[in-house]
Scaffold this motif. Structure first.
Motif, PDB file in Angstrom:
ATOM      1  N   GLU A   1     -10.492 -10.139   0.037  1.00  0.00           N
ATOM      2  CA  GLU A   1      -9.459 -10.667   0.916  1.00  0.00           C
ATOM      3  C   GLU A   1      -8.812  -9.546   1.730  1.00  0.00           C
ATOM      4  N   ALA A   2      -8.583  -8.421   1.059  1.00  0.00           N
ATOM      5  CA  ALA A   2      -7.975  -7.290   1.748  1.00  0.00           C
ATOM      6  C   ALA A   2      -8.857  -6.796   2.877  1.00  0.00           C
ATOM      7  N   ALA A   3     -10.141  -6.750   2.630  1.00  0.00           N
ATOM      8  CA  ALA A   3     -11.061  -6.226   3.630  1.00  0.00           C
ATOM      9  C   ALA A   3     -11.253  -7.179   4.795  1.00  0.00           C
ATOM     10  N   SER A   4     -10.894  -8.436   4.599  1.00  0.00           N
ATOM     11  CA  SER A   4     -11.117  -9.427   5.653  1.00  0.00           C
ATOM     12  C   SER A   4      -9.846  -9.740   6.427  1.00  0.00           C
ATOM     13  N   ASN A   5      -8.854  -8.870   6.330  1.00  0.00           N
ATOM     14  CA  ASN A   5      -7.591  -9.085   7.031  1.00  0.00           C
ATOM     15  C   ASN A   5      -7.703  -8.883   8.534  1.00  0.00           C
ATOM     16  N   GLY A   6      -8.831  -8.395   8.990  1.00  0.00           N
ATOM     17  CA  GLY A   6      -9.006  -8.147  10.413  1.00  0.00           C
ATOM     18  C   GLY A   6      -8.774  -6.709  10.808  1.00  0.00           C
ATOM     19  N   ALA A   7      -8.459  -5.854   9.852  1.00  0.00           N
ATOM     20  CA  ALA A   7      -8.243  -4.449  10.174  1.00  0.00           C
ATOM     21  C   ALA A   7      -9.575  -3.773  10.500  1.00  0.00           C
ATOM     22  N   ARG A   8      -9.528  -2.798  11.395  1.00  0.00           N
ATOM     23  CA  ARG A   8     -10.731  -2.034  11.710  1.00  0.00           C
ATOM     24  C   ARG A   8     -10.955  -0.933  10.693  1.00  0.00           C
ATOM     25  N   ALA A   9      -9.887  -0.589   9.889  1.00  0.00           N
ATOM     26  CA  ALA A   9      -9.983   0.479   8.902  1.00  0.00           C
ATOM     27  C   ALA A   9      -8.864   0.325   7.880  1.00  0.00           C
ATOM     28  N   VAL A  10      -9.059   0.960   6.725  1.00  0.00           N
ATOM     29  CA  VAL A  10      -8.047   0.971   5.664  1.00  0.00           C
ATOM     30  C   VAL A  10      -7.802   2.423   5.277  1.00  0.00           C
ATOM     31  N   ARG A  11      -6.546   2.824   5.265  1.00  0.00           N
ATOM     32  CA  ARG A  11      -6.196   4.198   4.879  1.00  0.00           C
ATOM     33  C   ARG A  11      -5.768   4.234   3.418  1.00  0.00           C
ATOM     34  N   LEU A  12      -6.406   5.093   2.638  1.00  0.00           N
ATOM     35  CA  LEU A  12      -6.069   5.303   1.235  1.00  0.00           C
ATOM     36  C   LEU A  12      -4.996   6.383   1.158  1.00  0.00           C
ATOM     37  N   GLU A  13      -3.939   6.164   0.349  1.00  0.00           N
ATOM     38  CA  GLU A  13      -2.783   7.061   0.356  1.00  0.00           C
ATOM     39  C   GLU A  13      -2.342   7.423  -1.065  1.00  0.00           C
ATOM     40  N   ALA A  14      -2.035   8.685  -1.269  1.00  0.00           N
ATOM     41  CA  ALA A  14      -1.441   9.161  -2.529  1.00  0.00           C
ATOM     42  C   ALA A  14      -0.931  10.578  -2.293  1.00  0.00           C
ATOM     43  N   THR A  15      -0.100  11.074  -3.186  1.00  0.00           N
ATOM     44  CA  THR A  15       0.390  12.450  -3.062  1.00  0.00           C
ATOM     45  C   THR A  15      -0.386  13.382  -3.986  1.00  0.00           C
ATOM     46  N   ASN A  16      -0.388  14.665  -3.629  1.00  0.00           N
ATOM     47  CA  ASN A  16      -0.846  15.685  -4.559  1.00  0.00           C
ATOM     48  C   ASN A  16       0.370  16.199  -5.334  1.00  0.00           C
ATOM     49  N   LEU A  17       0.188  17.269  -6.106  1.00  0.00           N
ATOM     50  CA  LEU A  17       1.307  17.788  -6.883  1.00  0.00           C
ATOM     51  C   LEU A  17       2.458  18.240  -5.998  1.00  0.00           C
ATOM     52  N   GLU A  18       2.140  18.798  -4.840  1.00  0.00           N
ATOM     53  CA  GLU A  18       3.170  19.360  -3.970  1.00  0.00           C
ATOM     54  C   GLU A  18       3.959  18.292  -3.221  1.00  0.00           C
ATOM     55  N   GLY A  19       3.525  17.044  -3.295  1.00  0.00           N
ATOM     56  CA  GLY A  19       4.198  15.978  -2.572  1.00  0.00           C
ATOM     57  C   GLY A  19       3.613  15.686  -1.216  1.00  0.00           C
ATOM     58  N   SER A  20       2.573  16.431  -0.816  1.00  0.00           N
ATOM     59  CA  SER A  20       1.898  16.137   0.447  1.00  0.00           C
ATOM     60  C   SER A  20       1.214  14.778   0.353  1.00  0.00           C
ATOM     61  N   PHE A  21       1.297  14.003   1.429  1.00  0.00           N
ATOM     62  CA  PHE A  21       0.697  12.671   1.470  1.00  0.00           C
ATOM     63  C   PHE A  21      -0.759  12.837   1.902  1.00  0.00           C
ATOM     64  N   LEU A  22      -1.695  12.551   0.993  1.00  0.00           N
ATOM     65  CA  LEU A  22      -3.112  12.763   1.223  1.00  0.00           C
ATOM     66  C   LEU A  22      -3.862  11.440   1.253  1.00  0.00           C
ATOM     67  N   GLY A  23      -5.107  11.480   1.716  1.00  0.00           N
ATOM     68  CA  GLY A  23      -5.926  10.274   1.672  1.00  0.00           C
ATOM     69  C   GLY A  23      -7.130  10.381   2.580  1.00  0.00           C
ATOM     70  N   LYS A  24      -7.769   9.263   2.769  1.00  0.00           N
ATOM     71  CA  LYS A  24      -8.884   9.167   3.698  1.00  0.00           C
ATOM     72  C   LYS A  24      -8.898   7.761   4.273  1.00  0.00           C
ATOM     73  N   THR A  25      -9.536   7.608   5.415  1.00  0.00           N
ATOM     74  CA  THR A  25      -9.627   6.311   6.080  1.00  0.00           C
ATOM     75  C   THR A  25     -11.045   5.794   5.943  1.00  0.00           C
ATOM     76  N   VAL A  26     -11.164   4.539   5.478  1.00  0.00           N
ATOM     77  CA  VAL A  26     -12.483   3.960   5.223  1.00  0.00           C
ATOM     78  C   VAL A  26     -12.640   2.671   6.017  1.00  0.00           C
ATOM     79  N   ALA A  27     -13.894   2.328   6.286  1.00  0.00           N
ATOM     80  CA  ALA A  27     -14.202   1.064   6.955  1.00  0.00           C
ATOM     81  C   ALA A  27     -13.933  -0.106   6.009  1.00  0.00           C
TER      82      ALA A  27
END
Length: 450
Positions: free
Chosen positions: A5-31
């Protein structure tokens, strides 16, 4: 929402988000197709995300756990309850890091917050938390800030540094209104924003809520503040002390509920539960200082009479102490933990605070008498100790703290302590100046990250 259902929302991409130890917001964008295929099994990330310092160098000189050190994969598992439309065509989802054997990565900040929240629930308590986000905004674009080495920048809104100052220029209000609009658009509830003490400094108060959800909102709010600044040709920093003036904080407010009632409330003043929570927080405050003041510059804030607490103290409605007890109201009775800098990773800072509260409740730790006078400039011998004032002193305090080692996990404590000592070595060998009020090395390292 299922992955399909999430993948069929019509988005062209989904960004994955989490922090590392330092608090930097990291991730990657997937189809969308990739997101659907990995939402259950997880997405591979190299373990180096927990091993790179803010200068993009791998941290050495301390023992790695078995899963760390060979560029092996850890796995990001999305929490689809956090999935939102970030902008037209782009969804965003926050998640946690797990090992191949299905256990949580012991260093994962979000997992640690959940672990302590669950431990508190096992005692019959629910925590409600809120956070105050402080940041400084400058007129210059991020490109100009980089070209200047992040120094000599022009505070947005003028040079006035009085808190709550309303005579700000239109560009300052334009920035803050745009941030508030973006928060509303993605469903992050905020309560207030205002001018803070330093020139160009702002504070945003997020609405109280569940610990993990508030941390998620904190991470996304800071990302929004950055994106809006970039879009408007400005720059923003969450560095603990971005100029030679005032520093900036990230105060944590917490209350506890049982059966819907605030257990920190008592008609006569601090309740027994509040006293024990304070006792646990003070018992762990020196070790927790390493977590809530994570960087070299974090400790440059600890100056008497300048706002931050400098002593291991508590008081009733006393903002000069490290822990402020707000008493006398069935709904609003709470504790304010005033030590964290704006550069703290809220997931980790809150995990440490919850650990202190849990220890106090479980062990029925009674605090010393509250400090009723000003807790700055206190002379030696009055029975109130000063907080650790360097990154290495705080790391040593955390290493020696048996309560935090038990509740946060020995693997996390040892790794964090090693990484702080690495940070100290980098500062002293790569260009840092311990005698400067703010060195160029610190500006280059901390202005943009975390």
């Amino acid at each position: 929402m299922s992955a399909a259902e999430a993948a069929s929302n019509g988005a062209r991409a989904v960004r994955l988000e989490a922090t590392n130890l330092e608090g930097s917001f990291l991730g990657k964008t997937v189809a969308p197709k990739k997101f659907a295929s990995g939402a259950e099994s997880g997405f591979a990330f190299a373990d180096l995300l927990f091993g790179l310092d803010l200068g993009n160098a791998p941290a050495f000189g301390f023992a790695y756990p078995d899963w760390r050190g060979h560029l092996d994969d850890v796995f990001f598992h999305p929490d689809v309850s956090t999935q939102i439309e970030w902008e037209p065509g782009l969804d965003a989802v926050i998640g946690d890091y797990w090992l191949k054997d299905g256990t949580p990565v012991p260093l994962c900040p979000r997992n640690l917050t959940r672990k302590l929240t669950d431990r508190l629930a096992s005692l019959g308590f629910t925590a409600t938390v809120a956070v105050e986000i402080e940041a400084t905004v400058f007129e210059e674009s991020i490109q100009e800030a980089r070209a200047r080495g992040y120094r000599g920048l022009t505070p947005l809104g003028g040079s006035a540094g009085t808190a709550y100052h309303l005579a700000k220029s239109k560009d300052w209000y334009g920035y803050m209104n745009a941030v508030a609009d973006r928060l509303d658009a993605v469903g992050i509830e905020w309560e207030a924003w205002s001018d803070e003490d330093a020139a160009g400094q702002i504070e945003i108060n997020l609405a109280p809520g569940d610990p993990v959800k508030v941390c998620d909102s904190w991470a996304r709010t800071r990302q929004i503040m950055r994106e809006v600044a970039f879009e408007r040709g400005h720059t923003v920093t969450f560095m603990a002390k971005p100029t030679e003036g005032y520093g900036q904080a990230s105060h944590i407010n917490i209350s506890l509920q049982r059966d819907g009632a605030n257990v920190f409330y008592a008609e006569e003043g601090p309740s027994e539960a509040m006293r024990h929570a304070v006792g646990g927080l003070l018992a762990t405050i020196e070790g927790n200082t390493s977590i809530v003041l994570p960087q070299i510059t974090s400790y440059r804030r600890l100056v008497d009479l300048s706002g931050p607490p400098v002593t291991a103290s508590w008081g009733i409605s006393n903002k000069t102490t490290a822990i402020r007890a707000v008493c006398g109201h069935p709904s609003y009775s709470r504790l304010e933990y005033r030590v964290p800098g704006a550069d703290a990773n809220l997931y980790l800072a809150l995990a440490g605070v919850l650990a202190g509260v849990i220890a106090g409740l479980e062990r029925k730790i009674e605090p010393p008498d509250p400090v009723s006078e000003m807790a700055w400039c206190m002379p030696p011998g009055v029975g109130v100790e000063r907080l650790p004032d360097t990154i290495t002193k705080a790391a040593a305090a955390l290493e020696a703290d048996p309560i935090l080692r038990e509740l946060l996990g020995a693997e996390f404590v040892d790794y964090w302590v090693g990484s702080r000592r690495w940070e100290w070595m980098q500062f002293h060998t790569a260009g840092g100046d311990p005698f400067a009020e703010l060195s160029e090395w610190e500006s280059a390292r901390y202005f943009e990250l975390p």
